[in-house]
Write a protein that holds these residues in place. Structure first.
Motif, short mmCIF file in Angstrom:
data_model
loop_
_atom_site.label_atom_id
_atom_site.label_comp_id
_atom_site.label_asym_id
_atom_site.label_seq_id
_atom_site.Cartn_x
_atom_site.Cartn_y
_atom_site.Cartn_z
N GLY A 1 0.88 -0.97 -0.09
CA GLY A 1 0.10 0.03 -0.09
C GLY A 1 0.87 1.37 -0.11
O GLY A 1 0.48 2.35 -0.92
N MET A 2 1.76 1.42 0.90
CA MET A 2 2.78 2.37 0.75
C MET A 2 3.42 2.67 -0.40
O MET A 2 4.05 3.79 -0.82
CB MET A 2 3.63 2.25 2.13
CG MET A 2 3.01 2.56 3.44
SD MET A 2 4.08 2.50 5.10
CE MET A 2 4.42 0.70 4.88
N LEU A 3 3.66 1.23 -1.11
CA LEU A 3 4.58 1.45 -2.49
C LEU A 3 3.83 1.89 -3.60
O LEU A 3 4.23 2.26 -4.54
CB LEU A 3 5.22 0.36 -2.66
CG LEU A 3 6.51 -0.18 -1.72
CD1 LEU A 3 6.94 -1.81 -1.90
CD2 LEU A 3 7.67 0.80 -2.05
N SER A 4 2.43 1.88 -3.40
CA SER A 4 1.36 1.97 -4.49
C SER A 4 1.33 3.37 -4.87
O SER A 4 0.75 3.62 -5.78
CB SER A 4 0.06 1.32 -4.09
OG SER A 4 -0.56 2.09 -2.99
N ARG A 5 1.98 4.27 -4.34
CA ARG A 5 1.71 5.72 -4.50
C ARG A 5 2.04 6.23 -5.84
O ARG A 5 1.36 6.88 -6.70
CB ARG A 5 2.19 6.63 -3.54
CG ARG A 5 2.02 8.12 -3.42
CD ARG A 5 0.44 8.34 -3.71
NE ARG A 5 -0.03 9.69 -3.83
CZ ARG A 5 -0.96 10.09 -4.27
NH1 ARG A 5 -1.73 9.30 -4.73
NH2 ARG A 5 -1.19 11.45 -4.52
N SER A 6 3.42 5.99 -6.08
CA SER A 6 3.95 6.61 -7.38
C SER A 6 4.53 5.59 -8.50
O SER A 6 5.55 5.36 -8.73
CB SER A 6 5.52 7.21 -6.95
OG SER A 6 6.30 6.46 -6.31
N VAL A 7 3.64 5.03 -8.77
CA VAL A 7 3.68 4.03 -10.02
C VAL A 7 2.66 4.30 -10.71
O VAL A 7 1.56 4.81 -10.76
CB VAL A 7 3.70 2.37 -9.47
CG1 VAL A 7 4.77 2.20 -8.57
CG2 VAL A 7 2.25 2.34 -8.75
N LYS A 8 2.75 3.69 -12.08
CA LYS A 8 1.66 3.62 -13.41
C LYS A 8 0.62 3.04 -12.88
O LYS A 8 0.37 2.12 -11.85
CB LYS A 8 1.98 2.99 -14.51
CG LYS A 8 3.54 3.64 -15.16
CD LYS A 8 3.90 2.91 -16.26
CE LYS A 8 5.08 3.31 -16.59
NZ LYS A 8 5.75 2.68 -17.71
N PRO A 9 -0.86 3.43 -13.29
CA PRO A 9 -1.98 2.88 -12.79
C PRO A 9 -2.11 1.42 -13.06
O PRO A 9 -2.75 0.68 -11.99
CB PRO A 9 -3.16 3.76 -13.72
CG PRO A 9 -2.56 4.84 -14.11
CD PRO A 9 -0.97 4.82 -14.24
N GLU A 10 -1.68 0.84 -14.05
CA GLU A 10 -1.46 -0.41 -14.43
C GLU A 10 -0.61 -1.45 -13.37
O GLU A 10 -1.01 -2.41 -13.11
CB GLU A 10 -1.51 -0.77 -16.00
CG GLU A 10 0.03 -0.46 -16.31
CD GLU A 10 0.30 1.06 -16.94
OE1 GLU A 10 -0.97 1.84 -16.66
OE2 GLU A 10 1.21 1.35 -17.67
N GLU A 11 0.43 -0.65 -13.12
CA GLU A 11 1.36 -1.44 -12.14
C GLU A 11 0.45 -1.23 -10.64
O GLU A 11 0.84 -2.25 -9.92
CB GLU A 11 2.46 -0.40 -12.06
CG GLU A 11 3.46 -0.74 -13.42
CD GLU A 11 4.62 0.06 -13.27
OE1 GLU A 11 5.63 -0.35 -13.85
OE2 GLU A 11 4.72 0.99 -12.51
N ARG A 12 -0.16 -0.10 -10.21
CA ARG A 12 -0.78 -0.29 -9.03
C ARG A 12 -1.94 -1.27 -9.17
O ARG A 12 -2.24 -2.01 -8.12
CB ARG A 12 -1.57 1.11 -8.91
CG ARG A 12 -2.15 1.35 -7.48
CD ARG A 12 -2.97 2.82 -7.44
NE ARG A 12 -1.78 3.82 -7.34
CZ ARG A 12 -1.55 4.74 -8.42
NH1 ARG A 12 -2.42 4.54 -9.48
NH2 ARG A 12 -0.62 5.62 -8.53
N ASP A 13 -2.73 -1.52 -10.23
CA ASP A 13 -3.61 -2.48 -9.99
C ASP A 13 -3.08 -3.94 -10.02
O ASP A 13 -3.72 -4.72 -9.15
CB ASP A 13 -4.41 -2.32 -11.39
CG ASP A 13 -5.39 -1.41 -11.41
OD1 ASP A 13 -5.52 -0.68 -10.51
OD2 ASP A 13 -5.85 -0.88 -12.47
#
Length: 337
Positions: free
Chosen positions: A38-50
């Motif tokens: 969750g903390m790493l999900s902030r600054s990635v591409k939308p498809e990577e976050r998904d």
């Protein structure tokens, strides 16, 4: 063999203290990695976050069951200690509960709202994960030093809060190394290499502050044979850290070999840290103030609760193991249909 301790129930408080310790350690390991994601999900591409969130989707809410078990056992087996702990930690506990609720809502809403509103829920998921990790670390720091007051004590708790944050980030990055592939896996490897040295820095800051606020730890550091164990565990942690740094330097390998190893090493670091913490304040349930035997409920009550616990725990272990077996392998695309 002296069986009197088993006949009069004197072992029951220690059995429940052991169960509480195991529950909290399992929670830190299992929920730690999904909070880290969750903390790493902030600054990635939308498809990577998904993809990152899909990797924790089947597990994250079940992981929190171990926290409920640990706190529940503390309440029923050591009611006096439970009151003391909550009396000192109302504010961080309240913040943690709000963050847990907000994080859970954000987890589901972020993909079910119109695309222009998804950003705020992604931010909520990040902030919820960060707040949970920070408050948990702060609370453990306050607990370890027996809720001492003063600038040094607060500084130690804050350093411990940061230590838990970067520890969870390390766990999350190692989880993503195992569950993802391609560019996202390479990013996770870089995150893990940074997180492990950030964790070392926070551990050093906490360790340097500890002897000035926790006299019990300080006494054990300079007495024999306790000093041997307290030195052995940090040395072992250093060896594991160096091995992990070396492994991360050669990943990813062909056919995804050794992708599981960083997660296993990070779990070992958490286990060693947990053992060290427990050893530093044993036989107290509230370090420096309340002994395990003095805070326990009546043996008759503990025996009844132990029967219930022994019925519940196998179910927890069973469905946790089943979930990890069913959803083994690489994470797939996030879908709600």
């Amino acid at each position: 063999m002296n069986l009197e301790i088993f006949q009069n129930g004197d072992w029951l408080p220690y059995a429940f203290a052991f169960l509480i310790g195991v529950s909290m350690l399992l929670y830190a390991v299992l929920d730690g990695y999904d909070l880290g994601v969750g903390m790493l999900s902030r600054s990635v591409k939308p498809e990577e976050r998904d993809r990152m969130i899909a990797s924790i989707g089947p597990f994250w809410d079940a992981n929190e069951t171990w926290l409920v078990l640990g706190v529940g056992l503390l309440l029923v087996a050591f009611p006096t200690a439970h009151g003391v702990v909550l009396g000192h930690l109302y504010l961080p506990v309240g913040l943690m509960m709000i963050a847990l609720i907000f994080r859970g809502v954000s987890f589901d809403f972020r993909k079910k709202v119109p695309i222009e509103q998804q950003g705020r829920w992604n931010l909520g998921f990040f902030l919820g994960s960060l707040t949970v990790a920070l408050t948990q670390g702060y609370m453990v720091g306050r607990f370890v030093i027996g809720f001492q007051e003063g600038i040094s004590a607060q500084l130690f708790a804050c350093f411990f809060g940061l230590l838990v944050v970067v520890g969870y980030v390390l766990m999350g990055a190692c989880w993503l190394i195992l569950k993802t592939e391609g560019d996202l896996q390479k990013k996770a490897i870089r995150w893990a290499r940074r997180a492990i040295w950030a964790m070392v820095l926070c551990a050093l800051l906490s360790s340097l502050t500890a002897p000035f606020v926790a006299t019990r730890v300080y006494d054990r550091m300079f007495s024999f044979p306790e000093v041997t164990l307290l030195i052995a565990m940090p040395l072992l942690s250093i060896v594991i850290t160096l091995v992990m740094h070396a492994i991360l330097g050669v990943l990813p390998l062909e056919k995804d070999r050794l992708a599981w190893l960083p997660l296993v090493l990070s779990i070992n670091i958490f286990v060693l840290g947990g053992i060290g913490l427990v050893y530093s304040f044993y036989p107290y349930i509230i370090p420096g103030h309340l002994l395990i035997v003095d805070a326990a409920a009546a043996p008759e009550s503990l025996m009844i609760m132990l029967v219930g616990t022994l019925i519940v725990v196998p179910f927890l272990v069973g469905y946790t193991a089943l979930a990890y077996w069913i959803f083994r392998g690489k994470a797939s695309d996030l879908r709600y249909d």
